[in-house]
Design an enzyme around this catalytic site. Structure first.
Site, PDB file in Angstrom:
ATOM      1  CB  SER A  27      -0.940  -0.032   1.211  1.00 31.33           C
ATOM      2  OG  SER A  27      -0.817   1.146   1.957  1.00 31.33           O
ATOM      3  CE  LYS A  28      -1.686   5.918  -4.099  1.00 33.30           C
ATOM      4  NZ  LYS A  28      -2.212   7.175  -4.575  1.00 33.30           N
ATOM      5  NE  ARG A  29      -2.933   4.026   4.024  1.00 33.25           N
ATOM      6  CZ  ARG A  29      -3.622   4.127   2.881  1.00 33.25           C
ATOM      7  NH1 ARG A  29      -3.595   5.233   2.181  1.00 33.25           N
ATOM      8  NH2 ARG A  29      -4.323   3.108   2.415  1.00 33.25           N
TER       9      ARG A  29
END
Ligand code: GLU
Ligand code: ZN
Length: 499
Positions: free
Chosen positions: A269-271
């Protein structure tokens, strides 16, 4: 490359949205598009790499993120043929500057009857979706506003409702031949009518992305698998766009790149911290190393080969050989690949690359003094084989570059060790020619033969006294580079009182 591709000049695009910090999935998409374009430029009928900024979502996009995107693209060494800063025949390449075009196209699609005004509220849509689910039907827009008559429109308007513009999907199955996945078919019940323009007049990704792909004459859309479900909509929209005079009517070929999985086999995920691209620069990755690793996320140059240059990738890149199965992101492997790329650099180039890291650690000046530059040239060969990341340089070379009065031991030396250092000091004080070989001989004679110590016990304490650490560049060479005075001074500071 197939013959059809050899004959055709290709145009691909990389079109990120400037939200948050750019992540590795984006860079993988950029890389595959870039390699595809460059391959066709060199070995086919031509290839153009278009860089476009999809910044139509004012609430989420930021100028800072846009600047970071450009910084990352430059750091990775991508060059684009059309796009921000370089311009091109389809300028501007920032969607926020193309709003009039989208408004005009939306109006024409509406007039041609390919899109219609939908007055349903979010609550009404949700209610009907819930009812569809309960009845075992597929949720999604049910066509409620497809054929409203004038009085119904007037009634909604009188209620103060503002319509979204919704695309009228044709009632047919849509099939396309994915460059990575082969033939894919979507049934009409799974692709309901979708919104193109919000009630406030704001155009959506569903409209602006295909409008630009069509008007910029994009021939191949290579993008992440998460966008697969938008492909049948875009194919249908292409047909309508051609009808209202946007683009040539030729639908691009699509290729969907595999998901990248992170820890615990979940989609990266981007995070996730390992997703942040600039984090890799800060962590001491070379752009060559990161790109080489990203290339392996879904592609391979050969079964038994992991390390290659971008020129080699461009030479043989073939989108048809991308693996559709999810790729696993493995940080350890990325570091190892980076280490291999680092060892492929010329030593003089490695010195250039580590310089900013040494500067931010406060170890050398900007620009380095003549003395520091000379020390660096002599020292880098000692560490070239031992490093995987540029950030290791300050730790490995700090002992040479610090001001003498700031030198401090990181690892400890016990009483026995101090006695060994005292013996080393006595032996080295007697060395006339301060060079690796003489230092080597003197220390071996004094510590291994003289004290009867095993090499680890003999050289370990001397290493800590000289470099501050148990892990360092080779000891005798380090002593030579440090110079007689500094070296003897450090040994004296540690040596136990002579008994
Ligand atoms: N701006 C879109 C994104 O970043 C582009 C998707 C596409 O390649 O079509 O997800
Ligand atoms: Zn409606």
């Amino acid at each position: 490359m197939t013959d059809a591709l050899r004959d055709q000049a290709v145009r691909v695009r990389f079109c990120p949205s400037p939200t948050g910090s750019p992540h590795v999935g984006l860079a993988r998409t950029a890389l595959f598009n870039w390699a595809f374009a460059r391959h066709h430029q060199l070995y086919g009928a031509g290839g153009t790499f278009v860089f476009r900024i999809e910044d139509t979502d004012a609430a989420r996009d930021s100028e800072e993120s846009y600047e970071t995107l450009l910084e990352v693209m430059r750091w990775l060494g991508f060059t684009w043929d059309e796009g921000p800063e370089v311009g091109g025949p389809h300028a501007p390449y920032r969607q926020s500057q193309r709003m009039e075009l989208y408004a005009d196209v939306a109006r024409r699609l509406h007039e041609a009857g390919r899109a219609y005004h939908c007055y349903c509220s979010t609550e009404e849509l949700e209610e009907r979706n819930a009812a569809a689910r309960a009845a075992g039907r597929a949720p999604g827009y049910d066509g409620h506003c497809r054929e409203l008559d004038e009085s119904q429109v007037a009634a909604y308007t009188a209620e103060g409702r503002k319509p979204v513009l919704r695309f009228r999907m044709p009632d047919v199955a849509i099939t396309f031949d994915d460059l990575v996945r082969g033939e894919i078919t979507f049934q009409p019940e799974n692709v309901p009518d979708f919104a193109l323009v919000r009630a406030n007049g704001h155009p959506l990704y569903t409209l602006v992305n295909p409008v630009d792909d069509a008007s910029m004459e994009i021939t191949h859309v290579l993008r992440g698998e998460d966008l697969l479900s938008s492909t049948p909509r875009q194919i249908a929209l292409y047909d309508a766009l051609a009808e209202v005079g946007v683009g040539t009517g030729t639908v691009p070929r699509f290729g969907h790149l595999p998901y990248v999985m992170g820890q615990g086999n979940k989609k990266l995920s981007k995070r996730d911290p390992e997703a942040n691209l600039l984090g890799y620069r800060d962590a001491g990755f070379l752009p060559e190393g990161l790109l080489n690793y990203l290339a392996l996320l879904g592609w391979a140059i050969a079964d038994d080969r992991d390390v290659f240059s971008m020129a080699e990738m461009v030479e043989v890149f073939d989108i048809a050989r991308v693996n559709p199965n999810p790729a696993r992101f493995d940080l350890k492997k990325a570091e190892a690949i980076n280490g291999s790329q680092l060892r492929l650099l010329a030593t003089s180039e490695l010195a250039v690359r580590i310089t900013p890291y040494l500067q931010s650690a406060g170890l050398i000046a900007d620009p380095p003094t003549t003395e520091q530059a000379a020390l660096l040239d002599a020292a880098v060969p000692l560490v070239h084989e031992r490093m995987n990341k540029l950030t290791e340089a300050p730790e490995l070379l700090g002992f040479l570059l610090v001001d003498e009065d700031e030198f401090a031991l990181v690892d400890a030396i016990d009483e026995d060790g101090r006695a060994v250092v005292a013996a080393a000091l006595a032996a080295l004080e007697a060395v006339d020619t301060w060079a690796t070989e003489a230092i080597d001989e003197a220390l071996r004679a004094a510590l291994i033969e003289g004290l009867g110590l095993k090499p680890r016990l003999a050289f370990g304490p001397v290493r800590v006294a000289i470099t501050g650490r148990r892990i360092s560049p080779p000891l005798f060479e380090s002593l030579e580079l440090l110079g007689r005075d500094r070296a003897l001074g450090r040994l004296r500071a540690v040596a136990a009182p002579v008994r």
